[in-house]
Design an enzyme around this catalytic site. Structure first.
Site, mmCIF file in Angstrom:
data_model
loop_
_atom_site.group_PDB
_atom_site.id
_atom_site.type_symbol
_atom_site.label_atom_id
_atom_site.label_comp_id
_atom_site.label_asym_id
_atom_site.label_seq_id
_atom_site.Cartn_x
_atom_site.Cartn_y
_atom_site.Cartn_z
ATOM 1 N N MET A 248 42.514 41.086 48.050
ATOM 2 C CA MET A 248 43.967 40.944 48.214
ATOM 3 C C MET A 248 44.553 40.238 46.983
ATOM 4 O O MET A 248 45.645 39.679 47.040
ATOM 5 C CB MET A 248 44.293 40.170 49.490
ATOM 6 N N TYR B 71 44.930 37.589 43.617
ATOM 7 C CA TYR B 71 44.845 36.162 43.317
ATOM 8 C C TYR B 71 43.366 35.797 43.140
ATOM 9 O O TYR B 71 42.828 34.902 43.800
ATOM 10 C CB TYR B 71 45.514 35.321 44.406
ATOM 11 N N GLU C 228 36.714 32.774 41.202
ATOM 12 C CA GLU C 228 35.291 32.943 40.902
ATOM 13 C C GLU C 228 34.522 33.681 42.003
ATOM 14 O O GLU C 228 33.532 34.356 41.749
ATOM 15 C CB GLU C 228 34.635 31.569 40.678
ATOM 16 N N HIS D 223 35.697 36.157 43.913
ATOM 17 C CA HIS D 223 35.903 37.596 43.672
ATOM 18 C C HIS D 223 35.117 38.043 42.442
ATOM 19 O O HIS D 223 34.555 39.133 42.425
ATOM 20 C CB HIS D 223 37.386 37.894 43.416
ATOM 21 N N GLY E 189 32.503 39.359 50.493
ATOM 22 C CA GLY E 189 31.957 38.004 50.424
ATOM 23 C C GLY E 189 31.469 37.520 51.787
ATOM 24 O O GLY E 189 32.085 37.799 52.816
ATOM 25 N N ILE F 98 30.814 31.380 47.151
ATOM 26 C CA ILE F 98 30.913 30.615 45.895
ATOM 27 C C ILE F 98 31.740 29.361 46.191
ATOM 28 O O ILE F 98 32.803 29.447 46.818
ATOM 29 C CB ILE F 98 31.583 31.455 44.779
ATOM 30 N N LYS G 89 35.388 28.614 47.742
ATOM 31 C CA LYS G 89 36.536 29.158 46.990
ATOM 32 C C LYS G 89 37.351 30.065 47.900
ATOM 33 O O LYS G 89 36.783 30.876 48.646
ATOM 34 C CB LYS G 89 36.038 29.977 45.805
ATOM 35 N N SER H 283 41.598 31.906 48.041
ATOM 36 C CA SER H 283 42.956 31.977 47.478
ATOM 37 C C SER H 283 43.855 30.988 48.205
ATOM 38 O O SER H 283 44.818 30.469 47.643
ATOM 39 C CB SER H 283 43.518 33.391 47.623
HETATM 40 O O1 PAF Z 1 38.815 39.907 52.335
HETATM 41 C C1 PAF Z 1 39.915 40.352 51.946
HETATM 42 O O2 PAF Z 1 40.432 39.968 50.891
HETATM 43 C C2 PAF Z 1 40.644 41.384 52.790
HETATM 44 O O3 PAF Z 1 40.490 41.139 54.141
HETATM 45 C C3 PAF Z 1 40.241 42.837 52.441
HETATM 46 C C4 PAF Z 1 38.789 43.115 52.762
HETATM 47 C C5 PAF Z 1 40.497 43.095 50.960
HETATM 48 C C6 PAF Z 1 41.092 43.810 53.243
HETATM 49 O O4 PAF Z 1 42.448 43.655 52.983
#
Ligand code: PAF
Length: 282
Positions: free
Chosen positions: A30, A32, A35, A37, A147, A176, A184, A186
């Site tokens: 989603m 933003y 580390e 991601h 994650g 992480i 971590k 957002s």
């Molecule tokens: O984990 C996330 O960021 C969200 O739930 C996802 C998997 C991108 C779905 O919008």
């Protein structure tokens, strides 16, 4: 690296790669990006010829009183992180590209999405499964990366993929943490300095629970009571849940045996944070 908001363009690009016999990994996010991601993108880059990162704040996974409008966004920073990590394409659609005004089809798991976060966020996993299915249909990846921090989401997505015979390998990647232990997220950006300090109670409880299992404790009730007492000692923290469940079915367990997930959700002020550990007890 290309950025597009168009489903048609993603399909064109992926088709091109497929013609060349290349494998494709998808990292759904989603935005933003942090580390955590980046670790998913790094893994995807290592395991696939081409990597697509989706960057979309999915409105249908937020409840009516949740933080959809304030959810942090920074596509320029996301672009830099993806580029540096070696991703090939960012899919950054507008909500209208993903959802027609009369959109009316949803994907929903049962049981596995009912407990933990599903209790306080009853439509959340329906929104996640629906958007993840759509992303899978758009990108048609070989592998998709999620994650372990969102452990229930990972279990829900695995169940959906199994039940609906989606031919995609789901890869779970470790949590992480910041140097001081905070997982971590957002949503950590919502915390003011005193809340940021108070938020350390989550990882303290997680590490303490994990240690009890390492020391041989098997009674879920005792482990959870100890974790709760640590959180309750922090005046800024309010427990949503502290539970131990089977890591695959997300059903409560009495004993830490097999593959178990200890998961917590805690409000620090108005910010709801989650954390967890998985123990493999044989
Ligand atoms: O984990 C996330 O960021 C969200 O739930 C996802 C998997 C991108 C779905 O919008």
């Amino acid at each position: 690296m290309e950025l597009t908001g168009s489903i048609k363009e993603v399909r064109r690009q992926v088709k091109e790669w497929r013609k060349q016999g290349l494998s494709v990994g998808l990292v759904p996010t989603m935005g933003y990006l942090h580390e955590g991601h980046k670790s998913l993108i790094d893994r995807a880059v290592a395991e696939n010829d081409k990597v697509v990162v989706s960057d979309f704040v999915n409105p249908i996974q937020f409840g009516a009183n949740e933080d959809l409008s304030t959810y942090p966004r920074d596509i320029e920073a996301d672009k830099s992180l993806c580029e540096a990590a070696g991703a090939d394409l960012i899919f950054h659609p507008e909500p209208e590209e993903m959802y027609a005004p009369d959109f009316s089809t949803f994907v929903e798991t049962q049981q596995v999405s009912a407990g933990l976060c599903g209790k306080s966020r009853p439509t959340h996993f329906r929104g996640v499964c629906t958007v993840v299915s759509k992303l899978f249909n758009i990108v048609m990846p070989d592998r998709a990366y999620f994650g372990q921090k969102d452990a229930q989401q990972l279990a829900v997505v695995r169940r959906m993929v199994r039940d609906l015979n989606m031919d995609i390998e789901i890869v779970g990647c470790p949590i992480i943490r910041e140097e001081d232990g905070l997982a971590k997220s957002s949503r950590n950006t919502y915390l003011n300095p005193s809340e940021r300090q108070a938020a350390l109670v989550l990882s303290r409880a997680i590490f303490a629970g994990e240690e009890m299992i390492k020391q041989g404790e098997r009674e879920a009730e005792k482990i959870l009571a100890h974790m709760k007492s640590i959180i309750d000692a922090e005046p800024m923290a309010k427990i949503d849940y502290v539970e131990m469940v089977d890591a695959d079915t997300i059903q409560p367990v009495q004993k830490a045996e097999g593959r178990v997930l200890a998961a917590i959700a805690v409000y620090i002020g108005t910010t709801r944070l989650i954390d967890n550990f998985i123990a493999e007890v044989r």
